[in-house]
Design an enzyme around this catalytic site. Structure first.
Site, PDB file in Angstrom:
ATOM      1  N   GLU A  88       3.611  -1.934 -10.990  1.00  0.00           N
ATOM      2  CA  GLU A  88       3.419  -0.627 -10.346  1.00  0.00           C
ATOM      3  C   GLU A  88       4.766   0.077 -10.182  1.00  0.00           C
ATOM      4  O   GLU A  88       4.912   1.250 -10.508  1.00  0.00           O
ATOM      5  CB  GLU A  88       2.758  -0.823  -8.981  1.00  0.00           C
ATOM      6  CG  GLU A  88       2.533   0.491  -8.244  1.00  0.00           C
ATOM      7  CD  GLU A  88       1.728   0.339  -6.951  1.00  0.00           C
ATOM      8  OE1 GLU A  88       1.304  -0.777  -6.637  1.00  0.00           O
ATOM      9  OE2 GLU A  88       1.550   1.359  -6.265  1.00  0.00           O
ATOM     10  N   SER A 111      -2.853  -1.913   1.120  1.00  0.00           N
ATOM     11  CA  SER A 111      -2.398  -1.500   2.457  1.00  0.00           C
ATOM     12  C   SER A 111      -3.534  -1.456   3.465  1.00  0.00           C
ATOM     13  O   SER A 111      -4.662  -1.091   3.139  1.00  0.00           O
ATOM     14  CB  SER A 111      -1.766  -0.108   2.386  1.00  0.00           C
ATOM     15  OG  SER A 111      -0.756  -0.088   1.428  1.00  0.00           O
TER      16      SER A 111
HETATM   17  C1  LIG Z   1       0.759   8.847  -1.742  1.00  0.00           C
HETATM   18  C2  LIG Z   1       0.512   7.423  -1.370  1.00  0.00           C
HETATM   19  C3  LIG Z   1      -0.312   6.638  -2.150  1.00  0.00           C
HETATM   20  C4  LIG Z   1      -0.579   5.328  -1.789  1.00  0.00           C
HETATM   21  N1  LIG Z   1      -1.443   4.598  -2.565  1.00  0.00           N
HETATM   22  C5  LIG Z   1      -1.778   3.356  -2.182  1.00  0.00           C
HETATM   23  C6  LIG Z   1      -2.751   2.611  -2.908  1.00  0.00           C
HETATM   24  O1  LIG Z   1      -3.307   3.085  -3.893  1.00  0.00           O
HETATM   25  N2  LIG Z   1      -3.085   1.389  -2.456  1.00  0.00           N
HETATM   26  C7  LIG Z   1      -2.499   0.822  -1.373  1.00  0.00           C
HETATM   27  O2  LIG Z   1      -2.832  -0.315  -1.044  1.00  0.00           O
HETATM   28  N3  LIG Z   1      -1.556   1.497  -0.651  1.00  0.00           N
HETATM   29  C8  LIG Z   1      -1.205   2.744  -1.031  1.00  0.00           C
HETATM   30  N4  LIG Z   1      -0.286   3.456  -0.305  1.00  0.00           N
HETATM   31  C9  LIG Z   1       0.271   2.858   0.892  1.00  0.00           C
HETATM   32  C10 LIG Z   1       1.725   2.490   0.765  1.00  0.00           C
HETATM   33  O3  LIG Z   1       1.887   1.355  -0.067  1.00  0.00           O
HETATM   34  C11 LIG Z   1       2.246   2.244   2.183  1.00  0.00           C
HETATM   35  O4  LIG Z   1       2.146   3.462   2.889  1.00  0.00           O
HETATM   36  C12 LIG Z   1       3.660   1.760   2.172  1.00  0.00           C
HETATM   37  O5  LIG Z   1       3.751   0.471   1.652  1.00  0.00           O
HETATM   38  C13 LIG Z   1       4.279   1.792   3.599  1.00  0.00           C
HETATM   39  O6  LIG Z   1       3.470   1.153   4.511  1.00  0.00           O
HETATM   40  P1  LIG Z   1       3.086   1.846   5.887  1.00  0.00           P
HETATM   41  O7  LIG Z   1       2.493   3.190   5.578  1.00  0.00           O
HETATM   42  O8  LIG Z   1       2.241   0.896   6.652  1.00  0.00           O
HETATM   43  O9  LIG Z   1       4.450   2.122   6.638  1.00  0.00           O
HETATM   44  P2  LIG Z   1       5.294   1.062   7.485  1.00  0.00           P
HETATM   45  O10 LIG Z   1       5.306  -0.241   6.771  1.00  0.00           O
HETATM   46  O11 LIG Z   1       4.783   1.083   8.881  1.00  0.00           O
HETATM   47  O12 LIG Z   1       6.747   1.690   7.418  1.00  0.00           O
HETATM   48  C14 LIG Z   1       7.198   2.701   8.322  1.00  0.00           C
HETATM   49  C15 LIG Z   1       8.690   2.848   8.178  1.00  0.00           C
HETATM   50  O13 LIG Z   1       9.355   1.623   8.549  1.00  0.00           O
HETATM   51  C16 LIG Z   1      10.190   1.166   7.487  1.00  0.00           C
HETATM   52  N5  LIG Z   1      10.157  -0.289   7.423  1.00  0.00           N
HETATM   53  C17 LIG Z   1       9.060  -1.074   7.556  1.00  0.00           C
HETATM   54  N6  LIG Z   1       9.414  -2.364   7.387  1.00  0.00           N
HETATM   55  C18 LIG Z   1      10.729  -2.395   7.142  1.00  0.00           C
HETATM   56  C19 LIG Z   1      11.683  -3.449   6.888  1.00  0.00           C
HETATM   57  N7  LIG Z   1      11.322  -4.719   6.806  1.00  0.00           N
HETATM   58  N8  LIG Z   1      12.980  -3.100   6.659  1.00  0.00           N
HETATM   59  C20 LIG Z   1      13.380  -1.804   6.696  1.00  0.00           C
HETATM   60  N9  LIG Z   1      12.518  -0.772   6.951  1.00  0.00           N
HETATM   61  C21 LIG Z   1      11.229  -1.055   7.166  1.00  0.00           C
HETATM   62  C22 LIG Z   1       9.609   1.775   6.230  1.00  0.00           C
HETATM   63  O14 LIG Z   1      10.604   1.902   5.217  1.00  0.00           O
HETATM   64  C23 LIG Z   1       9.135   3.130   6.733  1.00  0.00           C
HETATM   65  O15 LIG Z   1      10.196   4.046   6.741  1.00  0.00           O
HETATM   66  C24 LIG Z   1       0.005   4.766  -0.641  1.00  0.00           C
HETATM   67  C25 LIG Z   1       0.844   5.566   0.163  1.00  0.00           C
HETATM   68  C26 LIG Z   1       1.089   6.865  -0.185  1.00  0.00           C
HETATM   69  C27 LIG Z   1       1.967   7.691   0.698  1.00  0.00           C
END
Ligand SMILES: Cc1cc2nc3c(=O)[nH]c(=O)nc-3n(C[C@H](O)[C@H](O)[C@H](O)COP(=O)(O)OP(=O)(O)OC[C@H]3O[C@@H](n4cnc5c(N)ncnc54)[C@H](O)[C@@H]3O)c2cc1C
Length: 386
Positions: free
Chosen positions: A239, A123
């Site tokens: 994962e 991410s």
């Molecule tokens: C506790 C925790 C541990 C994590 N660990 C890791 C890790 O070890 N390594 C790593 O790389 N990442 C990690 N992450 C990151 C995690 O993978 C991302 O937070 C997650 O994929 C969401 O991305 P974002 O935060 O950018 O949210 P966004 O992608 O911006 O999403 C925001 C909202 O929009 C919605 N949304 C976005 N796109 C769509 C779509 N196409 N259709 C419908 N709804 C949509 C989402 O469902 C969400 O509700 C971690 C996150 C957390 C909270």
């Protein structure tokens, strides 16, 4: 369909139970060497990387036995079988599938022997759900990739020695899934800066990572240049499958059953209240549904087929179930349920409230519920995108 275990499988379960009863003392009797001794013993038993091929130091154990092993360990609340959860769950399998012989020799034994901890750098600040749009850049100069960019939410980054890092090696691509390359990077390489992030439960489990002119030798590339998406898709399925695994939920249910015995509602143990009993039974049924769904994945794997989108089903299911169970426990225990670890009146050491605050681990980590719904709709049910 046959849900019964064979005589060999039942004997294996007994062996695991015996080992646990002989080697897992109650928490208050464990000294500071306990974890190292435990890790050495489970490794000597061949239970770390249990189903990995023998040539890589695994035991080539059957998948059903592996499930039995996980069930028994979870129910006994045993420590993990290795210090690198990500190393065992997806980095190791990724290296075995896509790595060079040299990478396998270099990285696999240390994962099995708990000598290193891995974290996962996918991410970025603007690219979480839309992972394929990542921008962290890796340019090949001679024998090294030079990495510049940022990652975020990297679980375990503050204490990991290595990161599996998704980078972009090509920007003018027809599809954003092209031009992505996976690199294996030591966290102490010059130019890697880790800034821990505190979550709402007060833990600093994840971090932002900044990469400035980090030199990564070309031999640390996992898979071919531009093949990073392929490597990631299989790692993500692993994962989601580990997040969606049911064994932890059974252990949580056992804790909840204990809690309703010792918590009082209107002067009586809560378990005597029909509404509480109904709720616990509902949780048990939902966990059973997860179990049988998990058995479908297992059947697929036993047939030698790789796991793909189906792991999203249990990942999604577990997300809502964990929240429901935590909220139920916190509500049941009243004010004491709100106390975090360390508080004198904290129930079960504050683990319920801690878990209630840590819901993003299972809900957002590994992909949000909406993304799992999209995957289920499009790839499993074949529904149209628009
Ligand atoms: C506790 C925790 C541990 C994590 N660990 C890791 C890790 O070890 N390594 C790593 O790389 N990442 C990690 N992450 C990151 C995690 O993978 C991302 O937070 C997650 O994929 C969401 O991305 P974002 O935060 O950018 O949210 P966004 O992608 O911006 O999403 C925001 C909202 O929009 C919605 N949304 C976005 N796109 C769509 C779509 N196409 N259709 C419908 N709804 C949509 C989402 O469902 C969400 O509700 C971690 C996150 C957390 C909270």
């Amino acid at each position: 369909m046959d849900f019964d275990y064979t005589a060999e499988e039942n004997a294996f379960r007994e062996e695991v139970r015996k080992f646990i009863s002989e080697n897992l003392p109650p928490k208050k009797e464990r000294d500071k060497n306990f974890l190292n001794t435990w890790l050495e013993k489970v490794r000597a038993k061949g239970w770390v990387g249990f189903s990995w091929p023998k040539e890589f130091g695994g035991s080539a154990g059957g998948l059903i036995e592996q499930t039995i092993l996980r069930e028994e360990m979870a129910l006994a609340k045993a420590p993990p079988l290795g210090t690198s959860m990500m190393g065992l769950a997806w980095v190791g399998p990724g290296i075995m599938e896509y790595g060079t012989e040299e990478q396998k020799r270099k990285f696999i034994p240390d994962i099995l022997d708990s000598k290193v901890t891995w974290c996962t750098g996918y991410s970025e600040p603007n690219h979480g759900s839309d992972l394929a749009a990542i921008q962290c850049k890796a340019e090949l100069h001679g024998d090294n990739y030079v990495v510049n960019g940022q990652k975020i939410w990297t679980t375990g980054a503050p204490w990991s020695q290595w990161i599996i890092l998704l980078t972009r090696t090509q920007f003018d691509v027809e599809s954003k899934h092209d031009g992505i390359t996976c690199l294996l990077v030591p966290m102490d390489a010059p130019g890697v800066e880790v800034r821990p992030i505190e979550n709402m439960a007060g833990d600093k489990h994840f971090a932002e990572i900044f990469f400035t002119d980090v030199q990564v030798p070309v031999e640390n590339r996992l898979g071919a240049e531009g093949d990073g998406w392929k490597v990631t898709v299989s790692a993500l399925a692993n994962e989601r499958s580990s997040i969606g695994e049911v064994t932890q939920m059974f252990a949580k249910l056992e804790n909840l059953k204990e809690l309703v015995k010792v918590t009082y509602k209107q002067g009586k143990p809560a378990q005597e209240d029909p509404s509480v009993r109904r709720k616990v039974a509902q949780f048990e049924m939902k966990i059973a549904a997860m179990k049988y769904n998990g058995l479908r994945y297992l059947t697929k794997q036993i047939k030698g087929e790789p796991l793909t989108s189906e792991t999203s089903v249990n990942k999604l299911h577990r997300a809502s179930l964990e929240i429901e169970m935590d909220d139920f426990a916190v509500e049941l225990t009243g004010q004491a349920g709100l106390q975090l670890r360390g508080g004198d009146a904290a129930v079960d050491g504050g683990s319920w409230s801690k878990s209630a605050l840590n819901w993003p681990n299972v809900v957002i980590g590994g992909g949000t519920p909406n993304i799992q719904r999209n995957i289920i709709a499009e790839r499993l049910l074949g529904m149209p995108k628009d």
